[in-house]
Design an enzyme around this catalytic site. Sequence first.
Site, PDB file in Angstrom:
ATOM      1  N   ASP A   1      -4.401   0.289  -6.800  1.00 53.61           N
ATOM      2  CA  ASP A   1      -4.047  -0.270  -5.401  1.00 53.61           C
ATOM      3  C   ASP A   1      -4.009  -0.692  -4.128  1.00 53.61           C
ATOM      4  O   ASP A   1      -5.234  -1.563  -4.580  1.00 53.61           O
ATOM      5  CB  ASP A   1      -4.735   1.481  -5.037  1.00 53.61           C
TER       6      ASP A   1
ATOM      7  N   ASP B   1       1.105  -0.970  -0.087  1.00 53.92           N
ATOM      8  CA  ASP B   1      -0.603   0.075   0.307  1.00 53.92           C
ATOM      9  C   ASP B   1       0.880   0.789  -0.356  1.00 53.92           C
ATOM     10  O   ASP B   1       1.602   1.790   0.986  1.00 53.92           O
ATOM     11  CB  ASP B   1      -0.876   0.009   0.664  1.00 53.92           C
TER      12      ASP B   1
ATOM     13  N   GLU C   1      -2.335  10.841  -1.186  1.00 55.41           N
ATOM     14  CA  GLU C   1      -3.253   9.786  -1.408  1.00 55.41           C
ATOM     15  C   GLU C   1      -3.641   9.513  -0.224  1.00 55.41           C
ATOM     16  O   GLU C   1      -5.143   9.530   0.367  1.00 55.41           O
ATOM     17  CB  GLU C   1      -2.985   8.928  -2.083  1.00 55.41           C
ATOM     18  N   GLU C   2      -2.576   8.852   1.004  1.00 55.59           N
ATOM     19  CA  GLU C   2      -3.031   8.990   2.156  1.00 55.59           C
ATOM     20  C   GLU C   2      -3.420   9.701   3.405  1.00 55.59           C
ATOM     21  O   GLU C   2      -4.026   9.365   3.647  1.00 55.59           O
ATOM     22  CB  GLU C   2      -1.401   7.789   2.818  1.00 55.59           C
TER      23      GLU C   2
HETATM   24  C1  LIG Z   1      -2.944   2.086  -3.661  1.00 50.73           C
HETATM   25  O1  LIG Z   1      -3.337   2.342  -4.225  1.00 50.73           O
HETATM   26  C2  LIG Z   1      -5.325   2.231  -4.334  1.00 50.73           C
HETATM   27  C3  LIG Z   1      -5.500   2.745  -5.572  1.00 50.73           C
HETATM   28  O2  LIG Z   1      -5.546   3.885  -6.318  1.00 50.73           O
HETATM   29  C4  LIG Z   1      -5.909   3.090  -3.110  1.00 50.73           C
HETATM   30  O3  LIG Z   1      -7.283   2.477  -3.422  1.00 50.73           O
HETATM   31  C5  LIG Z   1      -5.174   2.615  -2.222  1.00 50.73           C
HETATM   32  O4  LIG Z   1      -5.836   3.304  -1.392  1.00 50.73           O
HETATM   33  C6  LIG Z   1      -4.264   2.373  -2.222  1.00 50.73           C
HETATM   34  N1  LIG Z   1      -3.444   2.130  -1.198  1.00 50.73           N
HETATM   35  C7  LIG Z   1      -3.042   3.365  -0.123  1.00 50.73           C
HETATM   36  C8  LIG Z   1      -2.620   2.666   1.030  1.00 50.73           C
HETATM   37  O5  LIG Z   1      -3.122   4.270   0.137  1.00 50.73           O
HETATM   38 ZN   LIG Z   2      -3.441   2.927   2.917  1.00 52.49          ZN
END
Ligand SMILES: *[C@H]1O[C@H](CO)[C@@H](O)[C@H](O)[C@H]1NC(C)=O
Ligand SMILES: [Zn+2]
Length: 575
Positions: free
Chosen positions: A399, A326, A365-366
């Site tokens: 992801d 992740d 993203e996190e």
């Molecule tokens: C990794 O990418 C996936 C797809 O974008 C996403 O859903 C997921 O949240 C991501 N992993 C983390 C830890 O954020």
């Molecule tokens: Zn995550």
Amino acid sequence: MTSHGKIHPDGTSNELKTDRSMKLILVTLGVGILLTISILGLAIAILVKVNTNKSSTITTTPKPLDSILAESIRIDDVMDHLNAFQRIATSSNGNRAVTTIGYNHTLNYITDTLAANTNFHVSKAFFPVRQFAMASDPILISSINGVTKTYTFSKDLSVADFTYIELSTRANFMAFVGISVIPNVGCSDADWKNANPPVAGRVALVKRGVCAFSDKGVLAAQNNAAAILIYNDGVTPDRVQPMAINLGQENAVPALFLSFPVGQALAAAAQDSSTNTGVQLVINLVDLPLSPVGNICADTPTGDATQTIVIGSHSDSVPAGPGINDNGSGSAANLGLAIALAKLFQTSTYPQYKYRVRFCWWGAEEIGLLGSDFHVKQAKIATDVGERLQDYLINLNYDMLGSPNYIFGIYDGHTAASNTPAQALPGSNKITSLFRDWFISQKLPWNHTDFSGRSDYGPFLFEGIVAGGLFTGADEVKDQQTRDYMDQMLGQGMGGIAGAIQDPCYHQACDSIQNINVFAYEKMVQAAAFMLENLARRDDLSGFLYPNGKSTRSNSQSPQRKYNSINEYFRLPYL
Ligand SMILES: *[C@H]1O[C@H](CO)[C@@H](O)[C@H](O)[C@H]1NC(C)=O
Ligand SMILES: [Zn+2]
Ligand SMILES: *[C@@H]1O[C@H](CO)[C@@H](O)[C@H](O)[C@H]1NC(C)=O
Ligand SMILES: *[C@@H]1O[C@H](CO)[C@@H](O)[C@H](O)[C@H]1NC(C)=O
């Protein structure tokens, strides 16, 4: 991603779910040892079990992959990228979170590798991110009819009366400030307007529930609350203690999270007109600069830029660990895909695609889909051909593709949020079916996973862009039925462990290169390659994805954004 990065509509965080799941496993296995040791042990057990069984039972004849691109991509190359991410994390304090050097090294590795192996146009876009750290323990004191009480702060939430909320603003109340109890759960403006006494200039006390915590924070700011105290609802034993949450980048109020008993007692006192109730609070923050976070995109030099296929993954990890599954696994897969495509394009036998492909690595993203959200916002105001939202046909999101106790998860278009623009639904459902049919043709098991917008495809989908993707599982427990189904499809013992979490190292330090199931990862990478080629070889991709026509919303038409901005639990080191 039902599991992944999810905050339930009522604001239940991943952490609680993880907690519950872990408890379940601990009980199931009857293990009475330390939590961390169990987690590590479990991860190893799952990997050993799955990997051992693989060599003995899996059938040897590989199925044709129905895709030249999928045949050409080598899992070893992808693993090389993943190993590079692990080396970066190892030499950078163990993680690759935004605002750290490990993150910068990750971006450099991606751009250097693209430059060395492709002729794609690489661009970087930076956006600022607020950082958060406490300078000292927060203080909360109440006064009820002149009797003061000081509440216990602790990072150990099981003993804490209250805890801080990330991205709280600072506060230093010299005197006791009156409390306004917000009726219901403070999810509508009417709740806030009906507070008695009026909330302006007072401390708002609001119960958890129904909407995202960030929605309550926005309403608190709009109604000029001096601060917001959110408290747990005590509905079940695991909803009593304070929660560690994040109010999002745009939060503008001081904020603390109280346990259920503390919140309830303060609410009772504040609502009793015969008592005089107020609170003092001190929230001391470290002054941190805005941190630049980068998105990287790499475009094929050929193909129609007004009909672009966007393939995304996120480049950051959580601060807790190296983030190899992740979301290193998604990032490395995306890189492997880009390079494999560039190599094929250089041969004379593989015709160029009609459509431009844009591979992107989103930052942050996190901490709330910030990178993909930033990109979509920019695209909405862009005027250059190829940069506008209307130039995008689809966003495929990858992801978490190598979870140890994996499922072959396919985002299920039918679970899109109800406010998803209708034009995005038929195409998203077709992507779900295309993936499903590929897994069936490969005689592999498959499952649907949640498509509620809580990963980087969320901002695209919300603007009416078709989306889809794959996911091998995070903090959900694999049930017996799923394990048996996988055993039946893959061979006895290959289905993983029933009653165990799909990724026992989710968001933890042990999410390292050891935490990848290479068998599952390879299949997912091949599925992603299959999907790209299948779409890119269609004569009329727009007609396929948007059978009823495609329009892109203008800024003014967009309702308030409704995908969750706090999709992942996030906690910076306590300074
Ligand atoms: C990794 O990418 C996936 C797809 O974008 C996403 O859903 C997921 O949240 C991501 N992993 C983390 C830890 O954020
Ligand atoms: Zn995550
Ligand atoms: C990461 O890169 C950005 C942008 O170049 C820079 O401003 C920042 O200071 C770097 N961070 C670290 C921790 O080196
Ligand atoms: C996965 O798919 C199998 C076969 O359809 C089904 O029996 C099982 O319940 C599914 N698991 C989940 C978690 O949806």
